[in-house]
Design a protein around this motif. Structure first.
Motif, short mmCIF file in Angstrom:
data_model
loop_
_atom_site.label_atom_id
_atom_site.label_comp_id
_atom_site.label_asym_id
_atom_site.label_seq_id
_atom_site.Cartn_x
_atom_site.Cartn_y
_atom_site.Cartn_z
N SER A 221 30.00 -17.99 -4.93
CA SER A 221 30.82 -16.88 -5.09
C SER A 221 30.61 -16.00 -3.76
O SER A 221 29.67 -15.90 -3.21
N ASN B 97 39.39 -9.53 -2.75
CA ASN B 97 38.91 -8.39 -3.69
C ASN B 97 39.42 -7.20 -3.29
O ASN B 97 39.84 -6.36 -4.17
N ASP C 37 34.89 -3.35 -15.47
CA ASP C 37 34.39 -4.62 -16.19
C ASP C 37 32.92 -4.71 -15.96
O ASP C 37 32.36 -5.84 -16.33
N LEU C 38 32.26 -3.76 -15.58
CA LEU C 38 31.03 -4.06 -15.26
C LEU C 38 30.09 -2.47 -15.28
O LEU C 38 30.53 -1.63 -14.56
N SER D 179 28.98 -6.46 -19.38
CA SER D 179 29.92 -6.80 -18.48
C SER D 179 30.95 -7.75 -19.20
O SER D 179 30.40 -8.88 -19.86
N THR D 180 32.14 -7.88 -18.93
CA THR D 180 33.36 -8.93 -19.61
C THR D 180 33.40 -9.91 -18.21
O THR D 180 34.41 -10.92 -18.71
N ARG D 181 32.75 -9.75 -17.07
CA ARG D 181 33.07 -10.75 -15.97
C ARG D 181 32.72 -12.04 -16.43
O ARG D 181 31.65 -12.13 -16.88
N GLU E 21 31.51 -14.01 -14.39
CA GLU E 21 30.20 -14.46 -13.71
C GLU E 21 29.17 -14.22 -14.57
O GLU E 21 27.90 -14.74 -14.21
N PHE F 68 29.95 -8.76 -6.89
CA PHE F 68 29.99 -10.01 -7.07
C PHE F 68 29.03 -11.06 -6.53
O PHE F 68 29.01 -12.03 -6.54
N ASN G 199 23.65 -10.38 -9.11
CA ASN G 199 23.99 -10.89 -10.54
C ASN G 199 22.51 -11.36 -11.12
O ASN G 199 22.12 -11.22 -12.23
#
Lengths: 451, 437
Positions: free
Chosen positions: B66, B76, B90-91, B117-119, B121, B195, B200
Motif C-alpha cells: 500500500s 490519491n 471514511d476515517l 473507518s469504512t476503508r 484497509e 493510507f 494503520n
C-alpha cells in the motif's frame, strides 16, 4: 457645633475674621472633590436666613499656576523653587460672574507656615493636610523629582484642595492669618511670626512624655488615636501595593504593542492572511497606548487616598493635644493634693510624708511656731491659687473635649463622604478600562476572523 | 490490505519541471485507488514502474504494497481533496482518556486511540487501542522514513525543558493529548499519509511493540533511499517556487518565534500583575475592619478585586495551555518542512549531476539510461508531492491561525467581561446610603 472657647494661654490671639461671605456656601471647587460646607455654628441653622444676614458674596479660591523661580535663601545661597499663583474671586450673585479680588504668589514653605500656625492656634480642629513634600509611592513612570512637571501639577491641585478645605471649614475660614495669606503677599511671613505661635507650640518631648504618663485620658481619644495609627498603616500599605499594581499593569499593556510590529512583518509574507493580521496589529498598538491615560486617571485616586493618609496625622495631633492637657490637669491635681497634705501635716504636726524641711528639722532642731505659721500661710495661698487653676484647667479640658469631638464628628462625615466618592470614581475608572479592553479585543477578533 | 494501482508518470526523457504537464492537469479524475479504469496507452509501457517503489535505486521489495512513496500519491490526489472533507470522509480518529500507568521501572501515561473507518484497509469497522508518547514518536519516524516526499505533522515536544512542569499534571497531560489528537487528525486528513501502513498498524495493532521489532529488520532496506540519497551533490539552481517556499518558511518560523516570545512575556507580566493583585485586594478588607460606614463598600471593593484576580488567572492558564503549544507546534512543523525541502534539493542535485555525467560521455545513445530516468521521476514526484502538500499546509495553517488568534482575542474579551461584571455590580453597593454603625 460650638465656637472654640478662647484659649487662656494666648493673649495674642488674632481677632476672628469677619467672613467675606457665607462660610458654608462653600467656595467653588475647581478640583473634582466637592468640599461640602458644614453647617454654620454662629447663626441660626437655616441657610437661607444666614445668607440674608451676611454678605451675599461667595469666594472662590484657586491655585491656578505654578512657576519655577530662583532666589536666595536664608544662607544667601542660590536656590530654585516653585511658586504657585493663588487667586481669590468673589461672586456677586449666585451663578453670577466672579470678580478677581486678589492674586498673589506663594511657595510651598509659606503654605507650611500657614498650616503650622493653624495647628498651634486650633489644636481642637482636625487641620486639613498639605500635599506631600516629596513624591512618595511612585511607580516607575512617575518621577520622584520635585521639579518634575507632573509632580508640580499634582502638587498645585493638592495645594488648591488644601485652601478649599480650610475655606470651607466653619471655624478655620474666619482666621485672620488665613485671610491675609490670600490677600497680602508682602510681609505676611513677618505677621505670622509676630504672633509668636512657634513659642506657643507644645514641644515634642512634652507631648511624648504626656502620652506615656497620662493616667486617665478620655477613652474616645485613645480609641481615635489607635484608629488613626491603623488608618495610616493601612493606607500606606494600600498606596504601596497600588503603585506596584500600576507598574505591572503598565508592563502587560506595553508588551502587547510588540504584537503590532510582528503582525505587520508577518503579514508581508502572507497572501490572504495579510490584511487581517495587519489591521489586528494596529488594534494591538491602540491597546498598548491606552494604558497611559488609564494610569494617569488612577493617580487622581491615589491622591485622594493620600490626603486621608495625611489627615490621619492631623487626627493624631488632636488626640495628642488632649493627652497633653489631661496630663497637665493630672499633674496640677497631684501637685495640689500634695500641697494640701503638706499643709495638713504642718497644721497637725504629724509627719506622714517625707520632706526636706522635715528632715532638716529633725537634724537641726524644730522650727519655731512663727516659722511654721508662715509656711502654712504660704501653702494656703498656693492651695487657693492651685484650686482656682485646677478649676480653670478642668473647664478648659472639658471645653476642648467637647469642641474637638464636634470637629471630629464633622471630619468623620466628611471622610466617609469623600472616600465613598473616591471608591465610586475608582470603580468607574475600572469599568471604563474594561470596556476599552473589550472594544479593542473585539476589533482585533474581527480582523482575525477575516484572515 | 490491497495496494492501489499506482499510476506511473509519463517519462519520455529529460524534462525541466516547467515543461512537464502538471500531474493534476487534465488527468482523469475517476482514477481512484483500486479503480479499474483503463490507463491510457502510453502509460502501459511504464506500468512496470508502478508495482515497485519508484524511488528504490536498489530495487528492494516494499514491505507492504500500500501506498509506496510517491506514485500512489498522484492517484490519491486525483481523488480531489475536497471529497475528504464532508460526505465521503471514511476515517475518523480520536485521542482521549489519558491514564497513568505505574510500573516497577517507570511511570507513564497512555492515551486511548479510537478509530472508525469504512476503508478496506481496515479489517474491522472500529478499533480502540492504547498508545503512549513513545509510540507516537515511533510512528512519526516511520512516516518520515516511508514518506520522505511528504510533510509530516509535528509532535508536541518530547522533553519538558522549561521550569518545574509536572509531567503528570492534569494541565500538561491535557495539553499533550490535544496535540497528539491534532497530530493524528492531520495524518487522517492527508490523502497519502492516511493510507500509510505504519499508520494503520498504529491504529489497529494489539501489540505494537511486536510489530516494531519485526518491522525493524524488514524496513531497513525500505524507504531509506531518499533518506540516504547520496549527498554531496551541489544544486545548480533551485526552482523559484521552492526557493520561495524556503524563504517563506524561514521568515514564517522567525515571526512565529517572535510571537512565541511576546506571548510568553505577556503571560509572565500578567502573572506578576496577578501576584500584586492578590496582595492588593485583601488590604481593602483590612481597612474595612477599621471602619463603620465604609466597611461594606471597602469589603465590596476587596471582593471585586478578588474576582478580577481569578479571571486573570483563568486567562493566563488558558493562554499557557491553548495558545503557546500550538505556536510551538507550527515552529516545529516549519522546521521539519525545511528538512524535506533540503531532501528535495538533494534529489534534484543528484538528478542534475547524473544528467550532466551522461551528457559529457558524448555517446550517441538516443535514449537516456534508465537510472537517470529514475532520478528524474523521483525528482518530479517529489516536487509534485511537495507542492500539493504545501498547498494543503497553507490552507490548514490559515485555518489554524485564524482559529488560534480568534481564540486569543476571545479569551481576553471574556476576561474583561468578567471584570466588568464584577465592578458594575458593586456600584450600587458603593452608592447605597448606609445606616451609621
Amino acid at each position: 457645633m460650638e465656637q472654640a472657647a478662647p484659649d487662656l494661654e494666648r493673649p495674642l490671639q488674632p481677632a476672628p475674621l469677619e467672613p467675606l461671605g457665607h462660610p458654608d456656601a462653600g467656595p467653588e471647587a475647581a478640583v473634582g472633590e466637592e468640599a461640602e460646607g458644614a453647617p454654620d455654628e454662629e447663626g441660626p441653622g437655616d441657610r437661607t436666613m444666614t445668607e440674608n444676614n451676611f454678605c451675599l458674596k461667595k469666594i472662590e479660591i484657586s491655585v491656578s499656576e505654578a512657576e519655577k523661580r530662583t532666589g536666595r535663601n536664608a544662607m544667601n545661597m542660590q536656590e530654585t523653587y516653585t511658586a504657585y499663583l493663588v487667586e481669590t474671586r468673589s461672586v456677586e450673585h449666585i451663578d453670577g460672574p466672579s470678580v478677581l479680588t486678589d492674586s498673589l504668589w506663594r511657595r510651598y514653605s509659606e503654605f507650611e507656615l500657614l498650616r503650622n500656625y493653624l495647628l498651634v492656634y486650633y489644636p481642637h480642629i482636625v487641620v486639613p493636610p498639605l500635599p506631600e513634600k516629596r513624591a512618595e509611592f511612585v511607580w516607575h513612570k512617575l518621577s520622584a523629582d520635585n521639579m518634575d512637571p507632573d509632580f508640580v501639577e499634582r502638587r498645585r491641585i493638592g495645594l488648591e484642595n488644601f485652601l478649599l478645605r480650610v475655606a470651607s471649614h466653619p471655624i478655620l475660614c474666619r482666621d485672620k492669618i488665613f485671610y491675609l495669606f490670600l490677600t497680602q503677599e508682602g510681609n505676611w511671613k513677618e505677621i505670622v511670626n509676630e504672633t509668636g505661635f512657634q513659642l506657643k507650640a507644645d514641644s515634642r518631648l512634652k507631648a511624648l512624655n504626656a502620652t506615656f504618663r497620662v493616667k486617665n485620658p478620655d477613652k474616645r481619644f485613645t480609641e481615635l488615636k489607635h484608629y488613626s495609627d491603623e488608618l495610616q498603616s493601612v493606607i500606606s500599605h494600600l498606596l504601596r501595593v497600588r503603585a506596584r499594581v500600576a507598574d505591572r499593569l503598565y508592563g502587560v499593556y506595553k508588551v502587547h504593542g510588540n504584537y503590532g510590529r510582528v503582525f505587520s512583518e508577518w503579514s508581508a509574507i502572507e497572501k490572504e492572511m495579510g490584511d487581517g493580521l495587519q489591521s489586528a496589529g494596529h488594534h494591538m498598538d491602540v491597546y498598548a497606548s491606552s494604558i497611559d491615560d488609564i494610569l494617569e486617571d488612577e493617580e487622581h485616586y491615589a491622591d485622594q487616598l493620600k490626603e486621608y493618609l495625611f489627615y490621619a496625622e492631623a487626627l493624631r495631633a488632636v488626640c495628642r493635644k488632649h493627652e497633653l492637657m489631661q496630663y497637665d490637669l493630672e499633674m496640677a491635681a497631684q501637685d495640689l493634693a500634695s500641697k494640701k497634705q503638706q499643709c495638713e501635716e504642718l497644721a497637725t504636726g504629724t509627719v506622714r510624708t517625707f520632706s526636706l524641711k522635715g528632715m532638716t528639722t529633725k537634724l537641726f532642731g524644730q522650727e519655731t511656731p512663727e516659722q511654721r505659721e508662715s509656711r502654712i500661710k504660704v501653702l494656703e495661698e498656693q492651695i487657693s491659687e492651685g484650686e482656682q487653676q485646677l478649676k480653670a484647667k478642668n473647664l478648659e479640658g472639658r471645653e476642648f473635649v467637647k469642641n474637638a469631638w464636634a470637629d471630629i464628628e464633622r471630619f468623620k462625615e466628611q471622610k466617609n463622604r469623600d472616600l465613598k466618592e473616591a471608591l465610586i470614581s475608582y470603580a468607574v475608572m475600572q469599568i471604563s478600562m474594561c470596556k476599552k479592553g473589550i472594544q479593542v479585543w473585539t476589533n482585533a477578533k474581527e480582523c482575525f476572523s477575516k484572515m | 490490505m490491497s495496494g492501489g494501482l499506482p499510476k506511473a508518470l509519463p517519462s519520455t526523457g529529460p524534462h525541466s519541471l516547467r515543461d512537464m504537464p502538471h500531474p493534476l492537469a487534465g488527468s482523469s479524475s475517476e482514477e481512484a485507488v483500486g479503480g479499474d479504469s483503463t490507463p491510457s496507452p502510453d502509460l502501459l509501457t511504464a506500468r512496470s514502474f508502478g508495482d515497485k517503489d519508484l524511488i528504490l535505486p536498489n530495487g528492494g521489495t516494499p514491505a507492504g504494497t500500500s501506498s509506496p512513496a510517491s506514485s500512489s500519491s498522484l492517484l490519491n490526489r486525483l481523488q480531489l481533496d475536497d471529497d475528504i472533507d464532508g460526505e465521503t470522509r471514511d476515517l475518523f480518529v480520536t485521542v482521549d482518556d489519558p491514564k497513568k500507568h505505574v510500573c516497577t521501572m517507570e511511570t507513564y501515561i497512555t492515551y486511548r486511540i479510537t478509530t472508525k473507518s469504512t476503508r478496506v484497509e481496515f479489517d474491522l469497522p472500529e478499533y480502540s487501542v492504547r498508545r503512549r508518547y513513545q509510540d507516537f514518536d515511533w510512528l512519526r519516524s516511520k512516516l518520515e522514513e516511508s514518506q520522505p516526499t511528504h510533510l509530516i505533522p509535528p509532535l508536541p515536544e518530547k522533553f519538558v525543558v522549561k521550569g518545574v512542569v509536572d509531567r503528570f499534571s492534569e494541565e500538561f497531560v491535557e495539553t499533550r493529548r490535544k496535540a497528539l489528537d491534532k497530530f493524528l487528525k492531520r495524518i487522517t486528513d492527508h490523502p497519502v499519509l492516511s493510507f500509510n501502513e505504519h499508520f494503520n498498524v498504529f491504529l489497529t495493532a494489539k501489540d505494537l511493540n511486536a510489530y516494531k521489532k519485526q518491522g525493524m529488520a524488514l524496513l531497513s532496506r525500505v524507504g531509506e533511499s531518499v533518506k540516504h540519497v547520496t549527498g554531496g551533490y551541489k544544486l545548480r539552481s533551485r526552482p523559484l517556487e521552492f526557493a520561495a517556499i524556503g524563504e517563506y518558511l524561514d521568515t514564517f518560523a522567525l515571526k512565529l518565534g517572535t510571537i512565541d516570545r511576546i506571548a510568553q512575556r505577556i503571560i509572565k507580566e500578567e502573572i506578576e500583575y496577578l501576584v500584586e493583585l492578590r496582595e492588593y485586594g485583601p488590604v481593602y478588607s483590612t481597612w474595612s475592619a477599621l471602619e463603620g460606614e465604609l466597611a461594606e463598600p471597602l469589603e465590596g471593593v476587596s471582593a471585586c478585586i478578588g474576582n478580577c484576580s481569578t479571571a486573570l488567572e483563568e486567562l493566563t492558564d488558558d493562554m499557557t495551555e491553548d495558545f503557546l503549544p500550538v505556536l510551538r507546534e507550527y515552529i516545529l512543523y516549519s522546521d521539519s518542512m525545511k528538512s524535506v525541502l533540503k531532501k528535495r534539493d538533494q534529489v534534484q542535485a543528484e538528478y542534475e549531476a547524473k544528467l550532466e555525467a551522461v551528457a559529457l560521455r558524448k555517446e550517441d545513445r538516443p535514449k537516456v539510461p534508465s537510472d537517470v530516468e529514475k532520478c528524474q521521476d523521483r525528482m518530479e514526484c517529489f516536487n509534485a508531492d511537495l507542492k500539493a502538500d504545501m498547498e494543503r499546509w497553507q490552507n490548514n495553517k490559515r485555518q489554524d491561525f485564524r482559529q488560534l488568534l480568534m481564540g486569543m482575542a476571545d479569551k481576553n474579551i471574556q476576561y474583561y467581561e468578567k471584570c466588568l461584571m464584577a465592578w458594575e455590580s458593586i456600584i450600587p453597593l458603593l452608592q447605597e446610603k448606609q445606616e451609621a454603625k
